[in-house]
Write a protein that holds these residues in place. Structure first.
Motif, short mmCIF file in Angstrom:
data_model
loop_
_atom_site.label_atom_id
_atom_site.label_comp_id
_atom_site.label_asym_id
_atom_site.label_seq_id
_atom_site.Cartn_x
_atom_site.Cartn_y
_atom_site.Cartn_z
N VAL A 50 82.02 -32.63 93.13
CA VAL A 50 81.05 -32.74 92.03
C VAL A 50 81.78 -33.08 90.74
CG1 VAL A 50 79.35 -31.50 90.64
CG2 VAL A 50 79.38 -31.20 93.13
N LEU A 57 79.99 -24.22 89.95
CA LEU A 57 80.08 -25.02 91.17
C LEU A 57 81.41 -25.76 91.22
CD1 LEU A 57 78.64 -26.10 93.72
CD2 LEU A 57 77.76 -27.94 92.28
N GLN A 115 74.62 -22.47 97.60
CA GLN A 115 73.54 -23.25 97.01
C GLN A 115 72.71 -23.91 98.10
OE1 GLN A 115 72.85 -23.17 93.67
NE2 GLN A 115 74.42 -21.60 93.85
N TYR A 127 72.02 -29.46 95.98
CA TYR A 127 73.01 -30.53 96.16
C TYR A 127 72.36 -31.91 96.18
CZ TYR A 127 76.83 -27.28 97.02
OH TYR A 127 77.79 -26.32 96.88
N GLN A 128 71.14 -32.00 96.70
CA GLN A 128 70.44 -33.29 96.71
C GLN A 128 70.16 -33.77 95.28
OE1 GLN A 128 67.18 -32.17 99.26
NE2 GLN A 128 68.11 -33.12 101.06
N ALA A 132 73.52 -34.96 93.92
CA ALA A 132 73.89 -36.24 94.54
C ALA A 132 73.08 -37.38 93.94
CB ALA A 132 73.71 -36.17 96.05
N LEU A 138 74.80 -37.49 99.77
CA LEU A 138 74.91 -36.03 99.87
C LEU A 138 76.17 -35.63 100.63
CD1 LEU A 138 73.59 -33.28 99.33
CD2 LEU A 138 72.31 -33.58 101.45
N LEU A 167 79.37 -34.83 98.78
CA LEU A 167 79.48 -33.60 97.99
C LEU A 167 79.65 -32.34 98.83
CD1 LEU A 167 76.72 -34.18 95.28
CD2 LEU A 167 79.15 -34.69 95.15
N VAL A 168 79.08 -32.32 100.02
CA VAL A 168 79.14 -31.11 100.83
C VAL A 168 79.90 -31.34 102.12
CG1 VAL A 168 77.10 -30.01 99.90
CG2 VAL A 168 76.86 -31.59 101.79
#
Length: 120
Positions: free
Chosen positions: A64, A92, A100, A105-106, A109, A116, A119-120
């Motif tokens: 992020v 974060l 989370q 996260y969406q 992103a 997405l 990021l994850v």
């Protein structure tokens, strides 16, 4: 180029060249593949990611944070764009905020214009 042709037993011809010339040909072929891949990406309007971004991600920097900085956003502007508090973005990025939801996260992103999965 110093080339020798040999007739194979099946009627085909084989070319024999010195090893340094062979290595040079391989290097040039790889360069052509790279140029073709670049041209294909350009035509597809794919985003070209600078190596500095890739290296930061590979070094384990929070994705992020990496993408936010690359996009030229502050934590406050990212927070505003996602509807969360700036402190949540900061937590974060430092890893002190866990658990989370995917929706969280969406939104990040989407604001950073990344997949997405990045990021994850």
């Amino acid at each position: 180029m110093n080339t020798q042709f040999i007739n194979a037993g099946d009627g085909s011809k084989m070319a024999v060249i010195p090893e340094p010339q062979y290595i040079l040909l391989l290097e040039k072929a790889e360069m052509l593949d790279d140029v073709a891949a670049y041209d294909t990406a350009k035509l597809a309007n794919e985003e070209m990611i600078p190596s500095s971004v890739v290296y930061e991600l590979l070094d384990g920097t929070n994705p992020v944070k990496v993408w936010r900085k690359y996009r030229g956003l502050t934590q406050a502007t990212l927070a505003e764009a996602t509807g969360v508090k700036q402190s949540a973005i900061a937590q974060l990025e430092t890893g002190s905020r866990h658990g989370q939801t995917m929706a969280f996260y969406q939104r990040i992103a989407a604001a950073l214009n990344v997949d997405l999965d990045d990021l994850v």
